[in-house]
Scaffold this active site. Structure first.
Site, mmCIF file in Angstrom:
data_model
loop_
_atom_site.group_PDB
_atom_site.id
_atom_site.type_symbol
_atom_site.label_atom_id
_atom_site.label_comp_id
_atom_site.label_asym_id
_atom_site.label_seq_id
_atom_site.Cartn_x
_atom_site.Cartn_y
_atom_site.Cartn_z
ATOM 1 N N ASP A 133 0.712 -1.182 0.166
ATOM 2 C CA ASP A 133 -0.035 0.162 -0.031
ATOM 3 C C ASP A 133 1.124 1.247 0.078
ATOM 4 O O ASP A 133 0.401 2.386 0.339
ATOM 5 C CB ASP A 133 -1.002 -0.014 1.225
ATOM 6 C CG ASP A 133 -0.204 -0.127 2.353
ATOM 7 O OD1 ASP A 133 1.026 -0.280 2.562
ATOM 8 O OD2 ASP A 133 -0.695 0.146 3.495
ATOM 9 N N ASP A 148 26.023 10.852 -15.106
ATOM 10 C CA ASP A 148 24.977 11.442 -16.021
ATOM 11 C C ASP A 148 23.708 11.469 -15.146
ATOM 12 O O ASP A 148 23.102 10.732 -14.604
ATOM 13 C CB ASP A 148 24.454 10.468 -17.062
ATOM 14 C CG ASP A 148 23.518 10.940 -18.222
ATOM 15 O OD1 ASP A 148 22.766 11.918 -17.651
ATOM 16 O OD2 ASP A 148 23.412 10.283 -19.124
ATOM 17 N N HIS A 186 13.745 12.780 -22.715
ATOM 18 C CA HIS A 186 13.730 12.462 -23.940
ATOM 19 C C HIS A 186 12.427 13.159 -24.373
ATOM 20 O O HIS A 186 11.174 12.482 -24.507
ATOM 21 C CB HIS A 186 13.807 10.749 -24.303
ATOM 22 C CG HIS A 186 15.275 10.493 -24.060
ATOM 23 N ND1 HIS A 186 15.785 9.580 -25.176
ATOM 24 C CD2 HIS A 186 16.070 10.670 -23.243
ATOM 25 C CE1 HIS A 186 17.158 9.548 -24.750
ATOM 26 N NE2 HIS A 186 17.057 9.947 -23.600
ATOM 27 N N ARG A 226 31.577 10.228 -21.963
ATOM 28 C CA ARG A 226 30.467 11.007 -22.322
ATOM 29 C C ARG A 226 30.412 12.225 -21.753
ATOM 30 O O ARG A 226 30.714 12.281 -20.583
ATOM 31 C CB ARG A 226 28.950 10.329 -22.037
ATOM 32 C CG ARG A 226 28.044 11.174 -22.911
ATOM 33 C CD ARG A 226 26.803 10.172 -22.859
ATOM 34 N NE ARG A 226 26.237 9.620 -21.592
ATOM 35 C CZ ARG A 226 26.157 8.463 -21.083
ATOM 36 N NH1 ARG A 226 26.850 7.359 -21.584
ATOM 37 N NH2 ARG A 226 25.334 8.571 -19.732
ATOM 38 N N ASP A 265 19.828 17.749 -17.834
ATOM 39 C CA ASP A 265 20.498 16.408 -18.408
ATOM 40 C C ASP A 265 21.846 16.576 -18.614
ATOM 41 O O ASP A 265 22.235 17.203 -19.777
ATOM 42 C CB ASP A 265 19.615 15.984 -19.493
ATOM 43 C CG ASP A 265 20.145 14.417 -20.093
ATOM 44 O OD1 ASP A 265 20.957 13.982 -19.150
ATOM 45 O OD2 ASP A 265 19.661 14.108 -20.875
ATOM 46 N N TYR A 271 33.213 4.563 -25.851
ATOM 47 C CA TYR A 271 33.146 3.572 -24.842
ATOM 48 C C TYR A 271 33.962 2.405 -25.356
ATOM 49 O O TYR A 271 33.624 1.678 -26.300
ATOM 50 C CB TYR A 271 31.545 3.089 -24.675
ATOM 51 C CG TYR A 271 30.661 4.147 -24.504
ATOM 52 C CD1 TYR A 271 30.377 4.872 -23.283
ATOM 53 C CD2 TYR A 271 30.087 4.692 -25.696
ATOM 54 C CE1 TYR A 271 29.704 6.120 -23.163
ATOM 55 C CE2 TYR A 271 29.115 6.004 -25.643
ATOM 56 C CZ TYR A 271 28.698 6.444 -24.227
ATOM 57 O OH TYR A 271 28.173 7.668 -24.068
ATOM 58 N N HIS A 330 25.387 5.375 -29.772
ATOM 59 C CA HIS A 330 23.766 6.159 -29.514
ATOM 60 C C HIS A 330 24.229 7.375 -30.535
ATOM 61 O O HIS A 330 25.098 7.749 -31.067
ATOM 62 C CB HIS A 330 23.738 6.617 -28.242
ATOM 63 C CG HIS A 330 24.760 7.161 -27.560
ATOM 64 N ND1 HIS A 330 25.035 8.639 -27.711
ATOM 65 C CD2 HIS A 330 25.794 6.726 -26.823
ATOM 66 C CE1 HIS A 330 26.025 8.909 -27.025
ATOM 67 N NE2 HIS A 330 26.440 7.751 -26.261
ATOM 68 N N HIS A 368 18.921 14.478 -28.497
ATOM 69 C CA HIS A 368 17.429 14.202 -28.096
ATOM 70 C C HIS A 368 16.618 15.379 -27.716
ATOM 71 O O HIS A 368 17.652 16.400 -27.007
ATOM 72 C CB HIS A 368 17.336 12.979 -27.377
ATOM 73 C CG HIS A 368 17.791 13.223 -25.842
ATOM 74 N ND1 HIS A 368 17.131 13.986 -24.940
ATOM 75 C CD2 HIS A 368 18.777 12.781 -25.172
ATOM 76 C CE1 HIS A 368 17.808 13.889 -23.985
ATOM 77 N NE2 HIS A 368 18.785 13.245 -24.013
ATOM 78 N N HIS A 409 23.017 3.031 -19.591
ATOM 79 C CA HIS A 409 22.116 3.314 -18.613
ATOM 80 C C HIS A 409 22.260 2.346 -17.298
ATOM 81 O O HIS A 409 21.449 2.038 -16.508
ATOM 82 C CB HIS A 409 20.755 3.046 -19.308
ATOM 83 C CG HIS A 409 20.133 4.071 -20.252
ATOM 84 N ND1 HIS A 409 19.284 3.729 -21.025
ATOM 85 C CD2 HIS A 409 20.860 5.258 -20.572
ATOM 86 C CE1 HIS A 409 19.052 4.566 -21.967
ATOM 87 N NE2 HIS A 409 20.103 5.441 -21.608
ATOM 88 N N GLU A 449 25.468 15.156 -26.834
ATOM 89 C CA GLU A 449 26.129 14.437 -26.069
ATOM 90 C C GLU A 449 27.108 13.100 -26.645
ATOM 91 O O GLU A 449 26.639 12.007 -26.599
ATOM 92 C CB GLU A 449 25.203 13.622 -24.885
ATOM 93 C CG GLU A 449 23.838 12.975 -25.631
ATOM 94 C CD GLU A 449 22.964 12.353 -24.567
ATOM 95 O OE1 GLU A 449 23.487 11.728 -23.760
ATOM 96 O OE2 GLU A 449 21.732 12.740 -24.696
ATOM 97 N N GLU A 470 28.067 15.742 -22.141
ATOM 98 C CA GLU A 470 26.676 16.227 -22.328
ATOM 99 C C GLU A 470 26.197 17.457 -21.822
ATOM 100 O O GLU A 470 26.473 17.749 -20.504
ATOM 101 C CB GLU A 470 25.463 15.085 -22.007
ATOM 102 C CG GLU A 470 24.156 15.552 -22.192
ATOM 103 C CD GLU A 470 23.235 14.373 -21.672
ATOM 104 O OE1 GLU A 470 22.208 14.550 -22.247
ATOM 105 O OE2 GLU A 470 23.443 13.800 -20.782
#
Length: 461
Positions: free
Chosen positions: A53, A274, A375, A420, A285, A402, A364, A368, A257, A398, A422
């Site tokens: 709950d 990130d 996104h 990365r 972001d 890798y 990637h 975006h 991710h 970004e 960004e």
């Protein structure tokens, strides 16, 4: 009596909530694109159970928030432009309930919808099935979200009720159209009120990344660095991140991710963060990658500079009239050229791009849309072509590289490095504005910030 802020603590970043008038203007802009005899139906988000709950913190559906600012679940909005072109806005909400409000907090109620949110008429949800069919009578077309199957079923029932009562189909909306393409194009162009919220989201997110750089040290758990980021968000009034923060040390930075954030940060490795704050629903972001011990190694420095050069070149081409795909194409070219120079790829860069030989290192896209959703909504192509950038659009830039820890096509010294960088970029009338520029990203800037004061892990932290 006010108290001075200690010199070691950055001042709070202020922002103004969106006004009632702004939400009213958005509804009017939407209906202004529609012909007379049209209705718009939109349903709020519902509470979601986390376990037994206990519920997840409520977050309003982005489309519903954009048109109303209303913060409660299960409401239903009806906007009408009648045959004479007159506009009305109605909202059905949870009723006031003193007993329930003891447990879950105060409700706005039907009267509050009119007084506090600028709707013409407010009703309670227990009146919905009785009052909705007459409101739909005479409308020629009705817009709603085709992805909302529950609302679609409700609408079918209301229309059947109306048709049976009138014994005619003529007064029932004949056209049912998808609201999302129309509304999402409006959301794509951010007005001044949205821009100032996204500017604040960028500044608060940047402050959190600066804090992470200053606190980071060898032996720290990734989760402890995540806690420093969340602390900075909360200190500025942002209770929740815009998305689950990524804190990936070493080879974890190669997982796009990665959100477990459970490993230890080891000396000599990089950490990729990130993370972004959410301000009044609008997302920041940012990604930064930096050395855990405050000093890039020669190999880390070389690979990092390739990504940084690509990112800066991609940002430079953002302006009205450019295409959405332009930053990606220039970043991709520079990344591949850099990989060839470092010996990670062999061959002609243009041919390698055509063969997609870069995919093991860069899998990637570079950008975006950004807004109420991380996104964010809005088409990336129009008539088959990458769309033209316009003032008010916000996009991320970004690029990354890798080198997977099990990639045996490269020398061992490169394996397990993930980078990365960004930033959030607003398209302006004359070019662009980087909303997240206040967190360093050059090699010298990062090392300077990280080594301004001793960084040492203590049990007390």
């Amino acid at each position: 009596m006010s108290h001075p802020v200690p010199s070691s603590v950055e001042p709070s970043i202020d922002f103004e909530p969106v006004s009632i008038g702004e939400f009213q203007q958005r509804r009017e802009r939407l209906l202004g694109q529609l012909p007379p005899g049209t209705g718009v139906l939109l349903r709020a988000a519902s509470q979601k159970i986390r376990n037994r709950d206990a519920e997840y913190p409520f977050r309003q559906h982005s489309d519903f928030h954009y048109l109303s600012g209303f913060p409660e679940p299960d409401a239903l909005m009806l906007l009408i432009k009648n045959a004479q072109g007159e506009i009305r806005s109605l909202m059905f909400v949870l009723p006031k309930d003193p007993q329930q409000e003891i447990w879950t907090g105060y409700r706005v109620g039907a009267d509050g919808v009119e007084a506090r949110f600028g709707f013409d008429q407010g009703y309670t949800l227990d009146q919905l099935d009785k009052l909705m069919p007459p409101q739909l009578q005479g409308l020629e077309q009705l817009y709603f979200s085709f992805s909302d199957t529950e609302l679609s079923a409700q609408l079918q029932g209301w229309c059947q009720n109306l048709q049976q009562r009138l014994r005619s189909a003529e007064q029932v909306p004949q056209q049912r159209l998808n609201l999302e393409p129309l509304l999402h194009e409006l959301r794509l162009i951010k007005g001044p009120a949205e821009q100032q919220l996204m500017r604040a989201a960028g500044q608060i997110s940047a402050a959190a990344h600066r804090r992470a750089m200053q606190k980071c040290c060898s032996g720290m758990g990734e989760y402890r660095l995540e806690a420093e980021i969340q602390h900075e968000f909360g200190r500025h009034g942002c209770r929740f991140p815009a998305y689950a923060s990524i804190v990936g040390g070493g080879a974890n930075g190669c997982i796009l991710h990665y959100t477990q954030n459970s490993d230890t940060l080891d000396d000599g490795e990089l950490v990729l963060i990130d993370a972004g704050a959410e301000v009044e629903g609008y997302a920041g972001d940012i990604t930064r990658t930096f050395p855990i011990n405050g000093q890039f190694s020669d190999d880390q420095r070389a690979l990092y500079q390739v990504v940084l050069d690509a990112q800066q070149a991609a940002i430079a081409v953002v302006k009205p009239g450019a295409r959405f795909d332009d930053p990606h194409q220039i970043a991709l070219k520079l990344l591949v050229v850099g990989l060839v120079k470092l010996g990670l790829l062999q061959g002609d860069p243009d041919e390698l791009i055509e063969q997609e030989a870069y995919k093991p290192f860069y899998m990637h896209r570079t950008s975006h849309w950004l807004g109420l959703d991380v996104h964010d909504v809005g088409e990336y192509k129009q008539q088959g072509e990458s769309r033209i950038l316009e003032p008010g659009m916000v996009l991320t830039i970004e690029p990354g590289l890798y080198i997977a820890p099990n990639n045996e096509t490269v020398e061992p010294r490169w394996r397990g490095i993930g980078i990365r960088i960004e930033d959030d970029v607003l398209v302006t009338d004359s070019g662009h504005e980087v909303l997240t520029e206040s967190v360093p990203k050059t090699i010298d800037g990062i090392e300077r910030l990280m080594n301004q004061q001793p960084r040492q892990l203590t049990e007390a932290e």
